[in-house]
Motif scaffolding. Structure first.
Motif, mmCIF file in Angstrom:
data_model
loop_
_atom_site.group_PDB
_atom_site.id
_atom_site.type_symbol
_atom_site.label_atom_id
_atom_site.label_comp_id
_atom_site.label_asym_id
_atom_site.label_seq_id
_atom_site.Cartn_x
_atom_site.Cartn_y
_atom_site.Cartn_z
ATOM 1 N N GLY A 90 0.766 -1.403 -0.123
ATOM 2 C CA GLY A 90 -0.071 0.072 -0.002
ATOM 3 C C GLY A 90 0.873 1.352 -0.005
ATOM 4 O O GLY A 90 0.331 2.370 -0.316
ATOM 5 N N GLU A 91 2.195 1.101 0.240
ATOM 6 C CA GLU A 91 2.824 2.430 0.148
ATOM 7 C C GLU A 91 3.668 2.228 -1.246
ATOM 8 O O GLU A 91 4.222 1.368 -1.650
ATOM 9 C CB GLU A 91 3.941 2.265 1.371
ATOM 10 N N ASP A 92 3.719 3.861 -1.712
ATOM 11 C CA ASP A 92 4.220 4.058 -3.130
ATOM 12 C C ASP A 92 5.541 4.399 -2.891
ATOM 13 O O ASP A 92 6.098 5.319 -1.996
ATOM 14 C CB ASP A 92 3.421 4.869 -3.707
ATOM 15 N N GLU A 93 6.686 3.807 -3.660
ATOM 16 C CA GLU A 93 8.037 4.192 -3.571
ATOM 17 C C GLU A 93 8.213 5.640 -3.964
ATOM 18 O O GLU A 93 9.200 6.197 -3.727
ATOM 19 C CB GLU A 93 8.708 3.240 -4.586
ATOM 20 N N LEU A 94 7.369 6.236 -4.779
ATOM 21 C CA LEU A 94 7.490 7.558 -5.066
ATOM 22 C C LEU A 94 6.506 8.705 -4.230
ATOM 23 O O LEU A 94 6.692 9.708 -4.217
ATOM 24 C CB LEU A 94 7.117 7.972 -6.494
ATOM 25 N N ASP A 95 6.231 8.212 -2.974
ATOM 26 C CA ASP A 95 5.718 9.128 -1.880
ATOM 27 C C ASP A 95 6.483 10.100 -1.257
ATOM 28 O O ASP A 95 7.658 9.795 -1.355
ATOM 29 C CB ASP A 95 5.133 8.061 -0.709
ATOM 30 N N ASP A 96 5.828 11.110 -0.882
ATOM 31 C CA ASP A 96 6.772 12.176 -0.095
ATOM 32 C C ASP A 96 7.217 11.802 1.124
ATOM 33 O O ASP A 96 6.408 11.311 2.028
ATOM 34 C CB ASP A 96 5.875 13.447 -0.046
ATOM 35 N N ASP A 97 8.565 11.705 1.444
ATOM 36 C CA ASP A 97 9.107 11.108 2.755
ATOM 37 C C ASP A 97 9.513 12.245 3.686
ATOM 38 O O ASP A 97 10.018 11.972 4.519
ATOM 39 C CB ASP A 97 10.490 10.293 2.712
ATOM 40 N N SER A 98 8.810 13.392 3.339
ATOM 41 C CA SER A 98 9.217 14.653 4.327
ATOM 42 C C SER A 98 9.072 14.450 5.763
ATOM 43 O O SER A 98 9.610 14.838 6.781
ATOM 44 C CB SER A 98 8.637 15.857 3.858
ATOM 45 N N ARG A 99 7.719 13.363 6.243
ATOM 46 C CA ARG A 99 7.736 13.202 7.368
ATOM 47 C C ARG A 99 8.851 12.497 8.041
ATOM 48 O O ARG A 99 8.830 12.244 9.294
ATOM 49 C CB ARG A 99 6.323 12.626 7.626
ATOM 50 N N TYR A 100 9.738 12.110 7.399
ATOM 51 C CA TYR A 100 10.927 11.095 7.915
ATOM 52 C C TYR A 100 12.228 12.039 8.013
ATOM 53 O O TYR A 100 12.988 11.602 8.389
ATOM 54 C CB TYR A 100 11.164 9.885 6.918
ATOM 55 N N GLY A 101 12.049 13.301 7.833
ATOM 56 C CA GLY A 101 13.126 14.211 7.977
ATOM 57 C C GLY A 101 14.023 14.554 6.535
ATOM 58 O O GLY A 101 15.326 15.040 6.628
#
Length: 105
Positions: free
Chosen positions: A91-102
């Motif tokens: 369900g997670e997309d490899e192109l998702d925004d990872d900004s929440r991970y810093g």
């Protein structure tokens, strides 16, 4: 890797070439400009071996890692991102925004 990768990104391979063949000269490499036959002749002369043996040595070298300058090419990078999808939860997309991970700076 294929010779085409080397030829297209010739200057990015200078460090890797000099690491493998320390007697190689950057000015000579610039003159070769990615020409595979010229590179084989150069390595044969540099290592004082038969061109067929130099070709085999170069083939072995080509099985190594790509230099970081080539790895950071957008085409290669996008391919790597796509391949990373197999390590993500369903369900997670490899192109998702990872900004929440810093890392969104």
């Amino acid at each position: 890797m294929k010779w085409q990768h080397v030829q297209e990104n010739w200057p990015a391979f200078f460090e890797a070439i000099i690491d493998r063949w320390p007697a190689a000269d950057e000015a000579d490499l610039e003159e070769i400009d990615g020409d595979q036959r010229a590179f084989i002749r150069y390595i044969a002369k540099l290592t004082e071996q038969d061109p067929a043996d130099a070709r085999d040595e170069i083939r072995e070298w080509l099985t190594g890692e790509l230099p970081s300058d080539v790895v950071m090419d957008p085409i290669h990078d996008n391919h790597s991102i796509h391949l990373s999808g197999k390590f993500l939860p369903e369900g997670e997309d490899e192109l998702d925004d990872d900004s929440r991970y810093g890392d969104g700076d």
